[in-house]
Design a protein around this motif. Structure first.
Motif, mmCIF file in Angstrom:
data_model
loop_
_atom_site.group_PDB
_atom_site.id
_atom_site.type_symbol
_atom_site.label_atom_id
_atom_site.label_comp_id
_atom_site.label_asym_id
_atom_site.label_seq_id
_atom_site.Cartn_x
_atom_site.Cartn_y
_atom_site.Cartn_z
ATOM 1 N N SER A 174 0.793 -1.103 0.131
ATOM 2 C CA SER A 174 0.243 -0.003 0.121
ATOM 3 C C SER A 174 0.736 1.213 -0.023
ATOM 4 O O SER A 174 0.455 2.352 -0.811
ATOM 5 N N ARG A 175 1.964 1.346 0.646
ATOM 6 C CA ARG A 175 2.820 2.355 0.816
ATOM 7 C C ARG A 175 3.306 2.828 -0.614
ATOM 8 O O ARG A 175 3.471 4.018 -0.868
ATOM 9 N N MET A 176 3.707 1.659 -1.559
ATOM 10 C CA MET A 176 4.048 1.936 -2.910
ATOM 11 C C MET A 176 3.020 2.641 -3.601
ATOM 12 O O MET A 176 3.296 3.614 -4.245
ATOM 13 N N SER A 177 1.988 2.066 -3.431
ATOM 14 C CA SER A 177 0.763 2.798 -4.302
ATOM 15 C C SER A 177 0.333 4.013 -4.071
ATOM 16 O O SER A 177 0.166 4.905 -4.782
ATOM 17 N N GLN A 178 0.573 4.337 -2.709
ATOM 18 C CA GLN A 178 0.141 5.712 -2.242
ATOM 19 C C GLN A 178 1.385 6.663 -2.887
ATOM 20 O O GLN A 178 1.049 7.868 -3.177
ATOM 21 N N GLU A 179 2.798 6.240 -2.643
ATOM 22 C CA GLU A 179 3.876 7.142 -3.290
ATOM 23 C C GLU A 179 3.518 7.184 -4.911
ATOM 24 O O GLU A 179 3.835 8.316 -5.313
ATOM 25 N N MET A 180 3.262 6.279 -5.549
ATOM 26 C CA MET A 180 2.833 6.257 -6.877
ATOM 27 C C MET A 180 1.838 7.252 -7.227
ATOM 28 O O MET A 180 1.845 8.151 -7.978
ATOM 29 N N ALA A 181 0.661 7.217 -6.474
ATOM 30 C CA ALA A 181 -0.450 8.135 -6.400
ATOM 31 C C ALA A 181 -0.257 9.739 -6.235
ATOM 32 O O ALA A 181 -0.340 10.569 -6.965
ATOM 33 N N HIS A 182 0.858 9.697 -5.226
ATOM 34 C CA HIS A 182 1.111 11.124 -4.990
ATOM 35 C C HIS A 182 2.176 11.830 -6.130
ATOM 36 O O HIS A 182 1.948 12.900 -6.189
ATOM 37 N N ASP A 183 2.822 10.798 -6.884
ATOM 38 C CA ASP A 183 3.764 11.309 -7.852
ATOM 39 C C ASP A 183 2.973 11.440 -9.139
ATOM 40 O O ASP A 183 3.423 11.952 -10.059
ATOM 41 N N THR A 184 1.613 10.993 -9.271
ATOM 42 C CA THR A 184 0.806 11.096 -10.465
ATOM 43 C C THR A 184 0.064 11.978 -10.466
ATOM 44 O O THR A 184 -1.085 11.839 -9.538
ATOM 45 N N PRO A 185 -0.242 13.147 -11.115
ATOM 46 C CA PRO A 185 -1.188 14.076 -11.449
ATOM 47 C C PRO A 185 -2.686 13.267 -11.573
ATOM 48 O O PRO A 185 -2.807 12.317 -12.469
ATOM 49 N N GLY A 186 -3.603 13.441 -10.705
ATOM 50 C CA GLY A 186 -4.749 12.857 -10.907
ATOM 51 C C GLY A 186 -4.835 11.233 -10.470
ATOM 52 O O GLY A 186 -5.884 10.658 -10.594
ATOM 53 N N GLY A 187 -3.610 10.971 -9.627
ATOM 54 C CA GLY A 187 -3.457 9.665 -8.852
ATOM 55 C C GLY A 187 -4.306 9.763 -7.934
ATOM 56 O O GLY A 187 -4.278 10.368 -6.968
ATOM 57 N N LEU A 188 -4.959 8.275 -7.638
ATOM 58 C CA LEU A 188 -5.689 7.892 -6.157
ATOM 59 C C LEU A 188 -5.304 6.393 -5.850
ATOM 60 O O LEU A 188 -5.075 5.510 -6.803
#
Length: 64
Positions: A19-33
């Motif tokens: 989950s931490r990895m997904s949160q980091e990717m979402a943070h780095d992606t415009p429009g990421g959730l």
């Protein structure tokens, strides 16, 4: 450089795609959730579609 909204789904019990990895990717992606699904792992879309499909459906509706 992604322009489309992105949904990162992770099972809370997945040891590799956590989950931490997904949160980091979402943070780095415009429009990421990022959403973490409790008590699920890597094959959650196959094993628990009743949990996963509504999340995907809501995401698609919100981003039509």
């Amino acid at each position: 450089k992604l322009r489309a909204p992105v949904l990162y789904l992770t099972g809370s019990d997945d040891p590799n795609s956590n989950s931490r990895m997904s949160q980091e990717m979402a943070h780095d992606t415009p429009g990421g959730l990022s959403k973490s699904i409790d008590n699920e792992a890597h094959m959650m879309a196959f094993i628990s579609p009743d949990k996963i499909n509504p999340i995907i459906e809501d995401f698609l509706k919100e981003n039509e």
